[in-house]
Scaffold this motif. Structure first.
Motif, PDB file in Angstrom:
ATOM      1  N   TRP A  99       0.792  -1.082  -0.043  1.00 55.08           N
ATOM      2  CA  TRP A  99       0.053  -0.071   0.097  1.00 55.08           C
ATOM      3  C   TRP A  99       0.883   1.365  -0.197  1.00 55.08           C
ATOM      4  CZ3 TRP A  99      -4.993  -0.475  -0.690  1.00 55.08           C
ATOM      5  CH2 TRP A  99      -5.569  -1.791  -0.453  1.00 55.08           C
ATOM      6  N   THR A 100       0.614   2.351  -0.807  1.00 54.73           N
ATOM      7  CA  THR A 100       1.164   3.548  -0.868  1.00 54.73           C
ATOM      8  C   THR A 100       0.441   4.676  -0.075  1.00 54.73           C
ATOM      9  OG1 THR A 100       2.224   3.094  -2.935  1.00 54.73           O
ATOM     10  CG2 THR A 100       1.955   5.240  -2.167  1.00 54.73           C
ATOM     11  N   ARG A 102      -1.197   7.961   0.751  1.00 53.46           N
ATOM     12  CA  ARG A 102      -1.441   9.344   0.397  1.00 53.46           C
ATOM     13  C   ARG A 102      -1.004  10.529   1.495  1.00 53.46           C
ATOM     14  NH1 ARG A 102      -6.764   7.339  -2.168  1.00 53.46           N
ATOM     15  NH2 ARG A 102      -6.078   6.411  -4.009  1.00 53.46           N
ATOM     16  N   ASP A 110      -0.550  -0.712  -4.328  1.00 52.63           N
ATOM     17  CA  ASP A 110       0.600  -0.628  -5.155  1.00 52.63           C
ATOM     18  C   ASP A 110       0.880  -2.006  -5.823  1.00 52.63           C
ATOM     19  OD1 ASP A 110       3.238  -0.234  -6.070  1.00 52.63           O
ATOM     20  OD2 ASP A 110       4.075   0.461  -4.461  1.00 52.63           O
TER      21      ASP A 110
END
Length: 121
Positions: A99-100, A102, A110
């Motif tokens: 996971w990226t 924000r 991701d």
């Protein structure tokens, strides 16, 4: 009565474990899998202060409970996923690694990171 309840269903059942003893208990009561964590510092829980178990503890838990699929969870990288898989651990679980985050605090999958994990195992 746990045994009566277990006979009532044929679906797979598992548990979350944080020690080798909890993994052994999961196997003893007839569960099919256990998540064992945290192996390393979880990327998705940067403030988690629990002691890290390390790869050797997961490998040993899997060897000690061969009827149970032990899934390694917590701070798993593609490199550690490869080592754990090669060592016979039943599964690799990844949250923060794919996971990226924000700037607003929400997360986005991701897919390139997920492919790196798949390639590693």
């Amino acid at each position: 009565d746990w045994e009566a309840e277990r006979r009532r269903t044929s679906c797979p059942l598992g548990a979350s474990a944080h020690t080798a003893a909890e993994v052994e208990r999961a196997a003893a009561i007839g569960l099919q899998w256990a998540f064992l964590s945290p192996v390393f510092q979880p990327a998705s829980k940067p403030l988690d202060t629990r002691p890290h178990l390390g790869e050797a503890a997961v490998v040993e838990a899997q060897r000690a409970s061969p009827t149970l699929v032990v899934h390694a969870l917590g701070g798993i990288s593609p490199t550690s996923a490869s080592r754990l898989s090669a060592s016979g651990v039943g599964g690799i679980c990844v949250l923060g690694g794919v996971w990226t985050m924000r700037p607003d605090g929400s997360a986005e999958a991701d897919t390139e990171a997920a492919v790196r994990y798949l390639d590693a195992i």
